[in-house]
Scaffold this motif. Structure first.
Motif, mmCIF file in Angstrom:
data_model
loop_
_atom_site.group_PDB
_atom_site.id
_atom_site.type_symbol
_atom_site.label_atom_id
_atom_site.label_comp_id
_atom_site.label_asym_id
_atom_site.label_seq_id
_atom_site.Cartn_x
_atom_site.Cartn_y
_atom_site.Cartn_z
ATOM 1 N N ILE A 724 50.729 19.339 103.387
ATOM 2 C CA ILE A 724 50.551 17.876 103.322
ATOM 3 C C ILE A 724 50.672 17.301 104.722
ATOM 4 O O ILE A 724 51.619 17.602 105.467
ATOM 5 C CB ILE A 724 51.594 17.253 102.388
ATOM 6 C CG1 ILE A 724 51.437 17.807 100.962
ATOM 7 C CG2 ILE A 724 51.450 15.740 102.383
ATOM 8 C CD1 ILE A 724 52.478 17.299 100.000
ATOM 9 N N SER A 725 49.724 16.442 105.104
ATOM 10 C CA SER A 725 49.742 15.778 106.417
ATOM 11 C C SER A 725 50.170 14.326 106.204
ATOM 12 O O SER A 725 49.414 13.523 105.649
ATOM 13 C CB SER A 725 48.356 15.833 107.066
ATOM 14 O OG SER A 725 47.938 17.172 107.270
ATOM 15 N N TYR A 726 51.389 14.012 106.672
ATOM 16 C CA TYR A 726 51.905 12.652 106.522
ATOM 17 C C TYR A 726 51.480 11.782 107.693
ATOM 18 O O TYR A 726 51.110 12.282 108.761
ATOM 19 C CB TYR A 726 53.425 12.681 106.404
ATOM 20 C CG TYR A 726 53.918 13.436 105.184
ATOM 21 C CD1 TYR A 726 53.746 12.909 103.917
ATOM 22 C CD2 TYR A 726 54.531 14.674 105.314
ATOM 23 C CE1 TYR A 726 54.179 13.594 102.793
ATOM 24 C CE2 TYR A 726 54.976 15.381 104.202
ATOM 25 C CZ TYR A 726 54.789 14.835 102.937
ATOM 26 O OH TYR A 726 55.216 15.514 101.825
ATOM 27 N N ASP A 730 44.930 12.328 104.654
ATOM 28 C CA ASP A 730 45.014 13.713 104.208
ATOM 29 C C ASP A 730 43.918 13.958 103.178
ATOM 30 O O ASP A 730 44.133 13.797 101.962
ATOM 31 C CB ASP A 730 46.402 13.960 103.607
ATOM 32 C CG ASP A 730 46.596 15.434 103.235
ATOM 33 O OD1 ASP A 730 45.794 16.263 103.711
ATOM 34 O OD2 ASP A 730 47.521 15.727 102.462
ATOM 35 N N GLY A 731 42.739 14.313 103.663
ATOM 36 C CA GLY A 731 41.624 14.508 102.753
ATOM 37 C C GLY A 731 41.221 13.177 102.105
ATOM 38 O O GLY A 731 41.007 12.178 102.797
ATOM 39 N N ARG A 735 47.652 8.642 103.591
ATOM 40 C CA ARG A 735 49.112 8.659 103.564
ATOM 41 C C ARG A 735 49.705 7.810 104.680
ATOM 42 O O ARG A 735 50.875 7.964 105.032
ATOM 43 C CB ARG A 735 49.621 10.101 103.682
ATOM 44 C CG ARG A 735 49.139 11.007 102.543
ATOM 45 C CD ARG A 735 49.747 12.387 102.640
ATOM 46 N NE ARG A 735 49.173 13.303 101.671
ATOM 47 C CZ ARG A 735 49.611 13.449 100.408
ATOM 48 N NH1 ARG A 735 50.635 12.720 100.005
ATOM 49 N NH2 ARG A 735 49.030 14.306 99.597
ATOM 50 N N ARG A 736 48.919 6.892 105.218
ATOM 51 C CA ARG A 736 49.430 5.990 106.251
ATOM 52 C C ARG A 736 50.084 4.772 105.600
ATOM 53 O O ARG A 736 49.614 4.288 104.564
ATOM 54 C CB ARG A 736 48.295 5.541 107.176
ATOM 55 C CG ARG A 736 47.696 6.677 107.996
ATOM 56 C CD ARG A 736 46.474 6.202 108.772
ATOM 57 N NE ARG A 736 45.407 5.767 107.866
ATOM 58 C CZ ARG A 736 44.239 5.278 108.289
ATOM 59 N NH1 ARG A 736 44.008 5.161 109.589
ATOM 60 N NH2 ARG A 736 43.339 4.912 107.409
ATOM 61 N N SER A 737 51.124 4.283 106.217
ATOM 62 C CA SER A 737 51.857 3.140 105.681
ATOM 63 C C SER A 737 51.461 1.876 106.432
ATOM 64 O O SER A 737 51.164 1.914 107.636
ATOM 65 C CB SER A 737 53.358 3.376 105.780
ATOM 66 O OG SER A 737 54.064 2.208 105.427
ATOM 67 N N GLY A 768 54.999 9.914 99.741
ATOM 68 C CA GLY A 768 54.683 8.933 100.750
ATOM 69 C C GLY A 768 54.126 7.675 100.110
ATOM 70 O O GLY A 768 54.364 7.385 98.926
ATOM 71 N N PRO A 769 53.327 6.905 100.826
ATOM 72 C CA PRO A 769 52.808 5.653 100.260
ATOM 73 C C PRO A 769 51.731 5.924 99.212
ATOM 74 O O PRO A 769 50.841 6.737 99.409
ATOM 75 C CB PRO A 769 52.233 4.919 101.475
ATOM 76 C CG PRO A 769 51.889 5.998 102.445
ATOM 77 C CD PRO A 769 52.920 7.091 102.242
#
Length: 928
Positions: A724-726, A730-731, A735-737, A768-769
């Motif tokens: 998982i890329s936080y 990610d695909g 997952r950016r906040s 994550g978000p």
């Protein structure tokens, strides 16, 4: 101001305006509003009148009511509005609009009656002045003229109006004089010098000279009865000449009839050319021929002239007598006009006139059966009848007589006889014989067929059609009988006005009055003047005082109307409902204040418990180190403080306005939703990750969802989480906040808002978000008239919300989205597929009202919800996008419902959705 609008009298409007263009677009010819105005006169400036007419034509009902309440000449204005609406309704094709105009016209008539009733109760003399006062602002017309032309029967039949008409009818005589006294004095006028007849004026009552005689014979009631006696004498003389004294050369009785008729012709010409208001010859001719009785008079006179012409020609003497005999019938029918003054016979004449219309339409139905049966009977019985008169007798005459029981003698063959008919049709006095056997002298036509035709004919004509005619007569009678009193009071005005302006002398002595008028009008050029008793122009000061008095009583009427409106059960219920709502608002406000105080105390108690926990932790650490510890770092308990004097409600609102409050509350609920998992308790001061919380040991929970392919793996194994890329895309998952970079610890992201008491993914889909979209779809709340509803001065909104069957709260139609999709899953469930692309365009055009963290009960330490709230507002109820949206709303899931809800703080909505909705209401300055 308004183009081509004329009211009775002489005022016409010729300035162009938008309302005039509106009338032209609607195809409404407002020239029909004026039935008297001949031309153009000076324009009277009256802005209130012009605005009132504009509001009536534009169908601005509420505005028209306000303007009418501010008008000076309110009775005339109300009657003018009634007339305009009735004339416009004649041009309206939509039945709903026509009914609305008729109801509004009756309402304005009722207002005129209400104000006039107030005036009549206060002062009868002044009220009667209002009836005959010339209103310059409304086309030199009077209240009485407007009411008559608008056919406002209720106003004309009002007690005050009828009292005025009775006063005019009796002239200068007292109204309590018996009719027998009047007739007795007419036959023996020396009785006028006695006290048998009483007058209203003291001078006439006390006097015994010529003025008393003149006042008596100029009274309309006396003129009417003199003319009635004269007309009856004319008919008797006419009948005598026709039956007993019709000689080849006219006798002196016949010459007297000619002279008498000449006087009648002169009177009709006087009525035609009598123009006191200077309407013009064409207008007066139209008014004259609009009266049925005038048409009957002209027809009788022309027929008399035709009969007289034939009578004077020796070879046409008998034809002239026939024409004059028919003319006598028309003169006798003219007697019915005299009966209109009778309260008993007057309405019956109206019934007869309306029944004549029923008979006219009934004859069309009857003619179909008469002709069809007559032609069939004639064709079956008679072969090649060539005589037209006998064809007419067989087809029409005999068929018509059959209805009344006169059966044809040979239709069934029983009464067949060759002696009663002509075999070859050569005898002009006998009908042609029917088809027969020459040898056996028997009928050869099918008797069974003619009998069947006769039975069917009698069935449909005698039973069906005649009973239909009786039913039509009964309906007409019931209609008139219900309004007998109003009809009689309305129609008696025309008779009173006619004999009020008629010369006193009856025909043929009326010729002396006509000679006097001819000298006066033609030779001396003295213009005609209307009698002041029916139309009077007041002085400026007197008119101003009268209008001020009318305005004062109009205010009394409006106040009484408001009081009666408040006393109605419906209005009382509405007032009680408003009071109950006010009490509920006050109770809710009090409840909020109390709950705020309780929350403050609980917060203080929670703070003390947290400090106690830290103190116990220090004691345990000191004992673990084997010593009694030092004084340094000893926690001190905070004093118990209560800030009851503060505005807790305001503080609570300020905290609720920010969805991303640092100390999230919903995300720390002990029980995790839809599970049996209990969170680790986290006090407010331990929420931030920066604050040390050594005993923090939250449980790990990840819901085992069915859609495993689209969610993050279950468990906290580093091997499963390594891919998982936080803080990146990610695909298909972003997952950016919105709050910047977040920390990652042991392969799990940390909630940027702090601890929640639970680790893992929970019931969310991603670590994550978890990004969601909340479209806030709103429109203005409107009443039945289309106006925007208001509360506390602010406009009210309606919002589109959805609800699951098992849920107690409504929610905005938003939520999580599929990877790569724009619309949320929940929104797709309530919108048809063909509208998805259009709604995406609405989202692009919408206004962003919030973007960030959402305090949701499903949040955990490692998974949380962030949302974007976009406002989509439809300000116009006729917006095509709004109509398309309403037409494409549906629910695929039977357990879900969707509807428009009024935006209010009491709406049963999720707390975080309420906060977003409050921001939208603030954006539009709407009520919340």
């Amino acid at each position: 101001m308004l183009a081509s609008i004329r009211l009775p009298g002489s005022l016409s409007f010729h300035k162009r305006s938008p309302s005039a263009e509106f009338c032209q677009m609607q195809g409404v010819s407002l020239r029909s509003l004026n039935k008297r105005s001949p031309g153009h006169v000076a324009f009277t400036i009256d802005p209130i009148r012009d605005l009132l007419i504009w509001a009536i034509i534009q169908n601005r009902r509420e505005l028209a009511e306000i303007i009418w309440a501010q008008s000076q000449d309110c009775i005339v204005a109300a009657l003018a509005c009634s007339k305009i609406l009735k004339e416009l309704s004649k041009e309206e094709e939509d039945m709903d609009s026509l009914e609305g105009m008729s109801v509004l016209a009756d309402e304005y008539e009722h207002r005129a009656i209400g104000v006039f009733t107030e005036c009549h109760r206060k002062d009868e003399a002044r009220a009667q002045k209002l009836l005959t006062r010339v209103s310059e602002a409304w086309g030199e017309t009077t209240c009485l003229q407007l009411a008559l032309q608008a056919k406002d029967m209720k106003f004309v039949s009002h007690g005050g109006t009828q009292a005025f008409l009775t006063k005019v009818w009796w002239g200068q005589l007292c109204v309590d004089n018996g009719l027998w006294r009047v007739i007795l004095c007419m036959l023996a006028f020396p009785l006028l010098y006695t006290s048998l007849i009483s007058f209203r004026e003291r001078k006439l009552q006390a006097g015994r000279g010529l003025p008393r005689v003149r006042a008596f014979f100029s009274a309309p009631v006396v003129v009417f009865h003199l003319n009635t006696l004269s007309y009856c004498a004319f008919l008797c003389l006419f009948a005598y000449v026709l039956m007993a004294d019709f000689q080849p050369s006219p006798s002196w009785c016949e010459y007297l009839i000619y002279f008498w008729l000449f006087s009648l012709v002169c009177e009709e010409l006087r009525q035609l050319f009598y123009d006191p208001d200077e309407f013009g010859l064409m207008k007066m001719a139209l008014l004259y021929f609009s009266d049925f009785w005038n048409k009957l008079d002209i027809g009788a006179i022309l027929l008399f002239v035709a009969g007289l012409t034939c009578r004077l020609i020796p070879g046409l003497l008998y034809s002239g007598r026939i024409i004059l005999s028919l003319d006598f019938i028309m003169f006798c029918l003219r007697l019915m006009h005299i009966f209109t003054i009778s309260k008993t016979l007057g309405p019956k004449i109206i019934i007869v006139k309306r029944m004549m219309k029923d008979v006219f339409f009934f004859l069309f139905l009857l003619a179909v059966w008469v002709v069809s049966f007559g032609v069939a009977k004639q064709a079956i019985l008679i072969h090649n009848e060539s005589r037209v008169d006998w064809i007419f007798r067989g087809v029409v005459y005999q068929s018509y007589l059959t209805i009344f029981g006169q059966m044809p003698a040979y239709i069934d063959g029983v009464n067949f006889s060759l002696d009663q008919c002509s075999p070859n049709g050569t005898d002009p006095y006998k009908p042609k014989c029917p088809e027969s056997d020459a040898i056996r002298h028997e009928p050869a036509f099918p008797e069974w067929l003619t009998v069947i035709l006769l039975c069917l004919y009698l069935l449909f004509t005698n039973i069906l059609l005649l009973n239909l005619l009786i039913a039509m007569f009964n309906y007409t009678f019931q209609q008139v009988q219900e309004h007998t009193d109003q009809i009689w009071k309305f129609q008696r005005h025309d008779l009173i006005e006619e004999y009020h302006g008629r010369p006193p002398a009856p025909p043929p002595f009326i010729l002396f009055s006509h000679l006097h008028l001819f000298i006066k009008r033609v030779v001396l050029k003295i213009p005609a003047k209307r009698h002041k008793q029916l139309k009077s122009k007041l002085e400026k000061n007197e008119e101003a005082a009268l209008l001020s008095w009318e305005i004062y009583l109009k205010e009394n009427y409006l106040q009484n109307q408001q009081y009666q409106q408040k006393q109605r059960p419906e209005q009382r219920i509405q007032d009680i409902s408003n009071k109950v709502n006010t009490v509920v608002d006050l109770l809710e406000m009090e409840s909020l204040k109390r709950s705020g105080s309780m929350e403050q105390r609980l917060s203080s108690l929670e703070e003390q418990v947290a400090q106690t926990t830290r103190a116990l932790h220090w004691i345990m650490k000191a004992l673990r180190d084997g010593g009694f510890g030092s004084e340094e770092g000893l926690p001190t308990l905070a004093p118990e403080t209560t800030s009851e004097g503060q505005d807790h409600e305001l503080d609570g609102r300020q905290k609720a306005e920010d969805v991303g409050d640092t100390h999230h509350v919903n995300a720390r609920h002990l029980l995790y939703p839809n599970s049996h998992v209990t969170r680790f308790p986290v006090p407010n001061e331990k929420v931030p990750w920066e604050t040390e919380f050594l005993i923090y040991d939250p449980p790990f929970y990840t819901d085992d969802r069915k859609d495993k392919a689209s969610v993050d793996p279950v468990g906290n194994a580093l091997e499963a989480l390594a891919g998982i890329s936080y803080n990146a895309v990610d695909g298909p998952i972003d997952r950016r906040s919105f709050h910047g970079l977040y920390a990652v610890q042991d392969g799990l992201p940390l909630n940027p808002m702090g601890r929640t008491g639970l680790r893992g993914r929970g019931s969310l889909g991603c670590l994550g978000p978890n990004h969601t979209l909340q479209p806030v779809i709103t429109r203005w709340r409107r009443n039945q008239d289309g106006a925007i509803c208001r509360k506390s001065i602010k406009k009210m909104l309606e919002v589109l919300v959805v609800k699951h069957l098992l849920s107690e709260s409504w929610a905005l139609p938003g939520g999580s989205r599929e990877p790569g999709e724009i619309l949320p899953r929940k929104l797709k469930q309530v919108l048809r597929r063909e509208f998805w692309s259009s709604f995406q365009n609405l989202l692009i055009q919408g206004t962003e009202v919030y973007k960030g963290y959402v305090d949701d009960p499903r949040n955990t330490d490692n998974a949380w919800i962030e949302t974007v709230a976009i406002s989509i507002h439809f300000p116009d109820q006729s917006d095509m996008d709004l109509k398309r949206l309403n037409s494409h709303l549906h629910t695929c899931d039977p357990g879900m419902s969707v509807q428009w809800q009024v935006v209010d703080k009491r709406i049963p909505l999720y707390a975080n959705h309420k906060t977003i909705l409050q921001k939208v209401a603030t954006l539009f300055g709407a009520f919340y």
